[in-house]
Design a protein around this motif. Structure first.
Motif, PDB file in Angstrom:
ATOM      1  N   SER A  33      -9.072  38.258  82.251  1.00 23.01           N
ATOM      2  CA  SER A  33     -10.270  38.952  81.597  1.00 23.01           C
ATOM      3  C   SER A  33     -10.730  38.443  80.433  1.00 23.01           C
ATOM      4  CB  SER A  33      -9.885  40.632  81.561  1.00 23.01           C
ATOM      5  OG  SER A  33      -9.134  40.579  80.400  1.00 23.01           O
ATOM      6  N   ASP A  59      -7.316  37.991  97.493  1.00 22.73           N
ATOM      7  CA  ASP A  59      -6.874  39.246  98.311  1.00 22.73           C
ATOM      8  C   ASP A  59      -5.475  38.544  99.152  1.00 22.73           C
ATOM      9  OD1 ASP A  59      -6.108  41.108 100.051  1.00 22.73           O
ATOM     10  OD2 ASP A  59      -7.967  41.333 100.752  1.00 22.73           O
ATOM     11  N   ASN A  83      -1.813  41.667  94.950  1.00 23.91           N
ATOM     12  CA  ASN A  83      -2.355  42.867  95.337  1.00 23.91           C
ATOM     13  C   ASN A  83      -1.460  43.940  94.768  1.00 23.91           C
ATOM     14  OD1 ASN A  83      -4.587  41.560  96.659  1.00 23.91           O
ATOM     15  ND2 ASN A  83      -4.064  42.857  98.394  1.00 23.91           N
ATOM     16  N   LYS A 104      -1.654  43.880  91.079  1.00 26.26           N
ATOM     17  CA  LYS A 104      -2.766  44.903  90.212  1.00 26.26           C
ATOM     18  C   LYS A 104      -2.551  46.162  90.623  1.00 26.26           C
ATOM     19  CE  LYS A 104      -5.739  42.600  93.187  1.00 26.26           C
ATOM     20  NZ  LYS A 104      -7.255  42.222  93.862  1.00 26.26           N
ATOM     21  N   GLN A 105      -1.980  46.676  91.701  1.00 24.83           N
ATOM     22  CA  GLN A 105      -1.474  48.003  91.826  1.00 24.83           C
ATOM     23  C   GLN A 105      -0.376  48.342  90.656  1.00 24.83           C
ATOM     24  OE1 GLN A 105       0.403  48.965  95.798  1.00 24.83           O
ATOM     25  NE2 GLN A 105       1.751  50.586  94.624  1.00 24.83           N
ATOM     26  N   VAL A 119      -1.874  46.322  86.769  1.00 24.53           N
ATOM     27  CA  VAL A 119      -3.509  45.963  86.286  1.00 24.53           C
ATOM     28  C   VAL A 119      -4.391  47.108  86.365  1.00 24.53           C
ATOM     29  CG1 VAL A 119      -5.491  44.562  86.754  1.00 24.53           C
ATOM     30  CG2 VAL A 119      -3.323  43.594  86.841  1.00 24.53           C
ATOM     31  N   GLU A 120      -4.284  47.775  87.358  1.00 20.06           N
ATOM     32  CA  GLU A 120      -5.289  48.832  87.965  1.00 20.06           C
ATOM     33  C   GLU A 120      -4.548  50.360  87.470  1.00 20.06           C
ATOM     34  OE1 GLU A 120      -5.889  48.374  91.920  1.00 20.06           O
ATOM     35  OE2 GLU A 120      -7.132  46.699  91.818  1.00 20.06           O
ATOM     36  N   SER A 121      -3.431  50.241  87.268  1.00 21.87           N
ATOM     37  CA  SER A 121      -2.763  51.674  87.028  1.00 21.87           C
ATOM     38  C   SER A 121      -2.287  51.782  85.662  1.00 21.87           C
ATOM     39  CB  SER A 121      -1.481  51.628  87.630  1.00 21.87           C
ATOM     40  OG  SER A 121      -0.793  52.946  87.586  1.00 21.87           O
ATOM     41  N   ASP A 122      -2.655  52.816  84.870  1.00 21.85           N
ATOM     42  CA  ASP A 122      -2.282  52.936  83.557  1.00 21.85           C
ATOM     43  C   ASP A 122      -1.042  54.042  83.520  1.00 21.85           C
ATOM     44  OD1 ASP A 122      -3.183  55.432  84.202  1.00 21.85           O
ATOM     45  OD2 ASP A 122      -4.300  55.859  82.485  1.00 21.85           O
TER      46      ASP A 122
END
Length: 340
Positions: A61, A121, A214, A217-218, A221-224
């Motif tokens: 990023s 993906d 994937n 990310k789970q 990256v995407e989870s706090d």
């Protein structure tokens, strides 16, 4: 002449593949980083030394977020990220999932002069697909290796819909220093992070593994919901619990605590007395975690129940955890708090 034509035609695919790989390398290599860490080591006499190590990572990023392997940074007190032009930046751990060996770190100061990669993906990847890896094996920075996807393994918990870990197997050369480096598909998208090798020689024997992007990310990256604690620990089974006089059938034996981490601020202690069990060395003498938020750590089911409870918590509830620990034969409670 006819035979010569056949030879030329048969050689064309490898030439085209080589040209494509060269272009892809030039495109994505500026996003690949070298990660240098320093870990504090304390012996039985209380003497402190520092051990340096090196791994790889990839910028994802324009906010300076970098993916790498959990084992590269988990015990690090200092993390330095080095880009291809020699620029160095300090970094901190944001989230980490040891079960899948993936971590998200973030640069503390970032000039935003480097291009982030595109994440692919990994569910669309098939066995036999061409891939390439960029990393720093044996300290040789920005080294390229290529291969194929040799297999795919998935480890699931009993929590419905939750994947603990998922890995690609590859024959691309992986060695010490490659850990955390990106695995790319032939579009230049990251589809995995280099994790480990299976080796009898100590070097690469043709079997390497990379955590799929994937699941990465789970988890980070995407989870706090994933929190980095700064704890390096080992699970205590029933036999070890008996040897250490633990008042229950299991727990987490703290091996070490990273300075200025949430565990450090909670005054948790690691061990410094070597103990050998089944030819494996562990450190005893540190705190043993008996329960987290009143959930006893005595089995895999209880650990899964704890992780499941985190996913049901509101963000404010995840700002701190209550730990019951065993220290010096006495049970006490501490609160481990996490910064926003």
């Amino acid at each position: 002449m006819k035979h010569l034509l056949i030879v030329v035609v048969l050689s064309l695919p490898s030439v085209i593949f080589g040209q494509t790989l060269s272009k892809l390398y030039k495109k994505v290599s500026p996003s690949v980083v070298v990660i240098e860490t320093k870990e504090k080591i304390e012996n039985i006499n209380g003497q402190v030394s520092y051990m340096g190590s090196q791994g790889s990572g990839v910028l994802i990023s324009d906010q300076g977020e970098i993916l790498t392997a959990a084992h590269v940074v988990n015990n690090a007190e200092n993390i330095t990220v080095i880009f291809h032009d020699g620029q160095k930046f300090p970094a901190k751990i944001v989230r980490l999932a040891t079960v899948a060996d993936v971590a998200l770190i973030k640069l503390i100061h970032f000039s935003n002069n480097y291009p982030p990669v595109e994440l692919g993906d990994s569910d669309r990847v098939d066995v036999g697909d061409d891939i390439f890896i960029i990393g720093a094996p044996f300290g040789i920075e920005y080294s390229l290796s290529k291969g194929i996807i040799s297999g795919k393994s998935v480890e699931k918990t009993r929590m419905e819909g939750f994947t603990f870990a998922e890995f690609f197997q590859t024959d691309a050369a992986i060695n010490h220093g490659n850990s955390g480096g990106p695995m790319f598909n032939m579009k230049g998208e990251v589809i995995g992070l280099v994790s480990s090798i299976v080796s009898e020689s100590g070097g690469f024997d043709g079997i390497g593994f990379a955590a799929t992007i994937n699941v990465t990310k789970q988890l980070v990256v995407e989870s706090d919901r994933r929190r980095w604690t700064g704890i390096n620990g080992v699970l205590v089974d029933r036999e070890l619990a008996r040897l250490l006089n633990v008042p229950q059938a299991g727990g987490i034996l703290i091996q070490s605590v990273v300075a200025l981490s949430p565990a450090y601020m909670a005054d948790l202690n690691g061990g410094n007395v070597p103990f050998y069990r089944n030819d494996e060395e562990i450190s005893i003498g540190g705190d043993i975690i008996l329960a987290v938020n009143d959930i006893p750590i005595v089995s895999e089911e209880n650990i899964i129940a704890f992780f499941k409870s985190i996913y049901l918590m509101e963000k404010e509830e995840r700002s701190s955890f209550k730990l019951k620990i065993l220290r010096g034969g006495k049970v006490k409670e501490v609160i481990m708090r996490f910064p926003d």
